[in-house]
Design an enzyme around this catalytic site. Structure first.
Site: not given
Ligand code: GUN
Length: 285
Positions: A53, A97, A120
Site C-alpha cells: 500500500k 489493516q 476502505d
Molecule cells: N485485510 C485484508 N484485506 C483488507 C482490506 O481490504 N482492508 C483492510 N483494512 N484490511 C484488510
C-alpha cells in the site's frame, strides 16, 4: 479458449491515470492526497499488504505514513491514534489493516474512523450509502472487479450474475455494485442447495469463498465470464484462486487469473478512494 483479463495491466493503466490526476490536484491545491495505514502486531502477510500500500502511494505520488504498532497495543491507544489521524489535515484516508489482534474490538475501531476518511468503505455509514447507490467510496475489491469488467467491455445490464460468498468485504458489496449496474444478482453461500446448478446459470460468476480450486468446469456455463477473488495456497504451496483455472478456462469467455487478476486492482482502488477523499476535503473547505 477464454480471454484472460489482465489485472496487472489494467491496474497499471488506472494507476498511471491516478498519477496524472494527482499532479493536477497538487497544482490546483498545493498539497498531496495523504493516506495513513495502521497495522497492529506482526502478522507477516499483513505486513506485506501494508508495504504494498505504501509503495502504491509512492507510485501515484501521494503522501503516506505507516503506523506500525506492537501487538500489545491497547484499544485506548489505537483509538487515540485514530482520533489523531481523524484530526490531521495532511491525512485524507485512514486504513486500519485487518485482522486486528483478538483483544482489540475491530467493529469499534472501524466506527471510530471518520466516514470522510474511511477509504476502505467499512464504516456502517459508507456501507449504507453503498446500499442506496449514492456512494463516494467504493469497497476496494468489488470496485476493482467492476473496473476489470468495464475495461474488458463486458456488459452487465440484464446479465445473470452469481456471487458466491457473502462477506462484508467482498460478497455483499459485490452483489450491490452488480445490482446497481443492472445485473440480475444471486448471492450463494455455504448453505446454498445445489450450488453447481445455480453457478451454471451464471453469465457472470464471481467466486469469493476462499477454497483452493473449488470451482470446476461442472459449475460454469459455456461462455461465462469468471471472476476469481480467491487467494489460496494449494497442497504444493502454490498461490491459486477459488477456480480450477485449467479446467474452467476452456469453457469461459473471459477469466481472471490468480495471481494477476483481481488482486492488483484492490490496492489501486484504495488509491482512487484516497484521491476522492482528498477532493472531498477540498470541497468541504
Ligand atoms: N485485510 C485484508 N484485506 C483488507 C482490506 O481490504 N482492508 C483492510 N483494512 N484490511 C484488510
Amino acid at each position: 479458449m477464454a480471454k484472460i483479463i489482465d489485472g496487472k495491466a489494467i491496474s497499471a493503466q488506472v494507476r498511471a491515470e491516478l498519477a496524472e490526476e494527482t499532479k493536477l490536484f497538487e497544482k490546483e491545491n498545493g498539497f498531496l492526497p495523504g493516506l495513513a495505514v495502521v497495522i497492529v502486531g506482526d502478522d507477516p502477510a499483513s505486513h506485506v499488504y501494508v508495504r504494498n500500500k505504501g509503495r502504491a502511494c509512492d507510485e501515484v505520488g501521494f503522501y503516506s505514513e505507516t503506523h506500525k504498532l506492537p501487538k500489545e497495543t491497547t484499544q485506548e491507544e489505537l483509538e487515540a491514534l485514530v482520533d489523531r489521524l481523524n484530526a490531521d489535515e495532511k491525512i485524507h484516508g485512514i486504513l486500519v489493516q485487518l485482522p486486528l489482534p483478538k483483544h482489540l474490538d475491530e467493529e469499534k475501531i472501524l466506527l471510530k474512523i471518520s466516514p470522510d476518511k474511511d477509504v476502505d468503505a467499512f464504516h456502517p455509514y459508507n456501507v449504507g450509502k453503498i446500499m442506496i447507490g449514492n456512494y463516494s467510496f467504493l469497497p476496494c475489491t468489488p470496485a476493482g472487479i467492476m473496473v476489470l469488467l468495464e475495461r474488458s467491455g463486458i456488459e452487465i445490464t440484464g446479465k445473470k450474475c452469481v456471487v458466491v460468498g457473502r462477506s462484508n468485504i467482498v460478497g455483499k458489496p459485490m452483489a450491490m455494485l452488480l445490482l446497481h449496474a443492472n445485473g440480475t444478482v444471486t448471492v450463494c453461500h455455504s448453505r446454498t442447495k445445489d450450488l453447481a446448478a445455480v453457478c451454471r446459470e451464471a453469465d457472470i460468476l464471481v467466486a469469493a469463498i476462499g477454497k483452493a480450486e473449488f470451482f470446476g468446469a461442472d459449475m460454469v456455463k459455456e461462455g461465462a465470464v469468471v471472476i476469481d477473488v480467491g487467494m489460496n495456497r494449494n497442497a504444493e504451496g502454490k498461490l491459486v484462486g477459488d477456480v480450477d483455472f485449467a479446467a474452467v478456462e476452456p469453457k469461459a469467455s473471459y477469466i481472471t487469473p490468480v495471481p494477476g487478476g483481481v488482486g492488483p486492482m484492490t490496492i489501486t482502488m484504495l488509491m482512487k478512494n484516497t484521491l476522492t477523499a482528498a477532493k472531498q476535503a477540498v470541497k468541504r473547505g
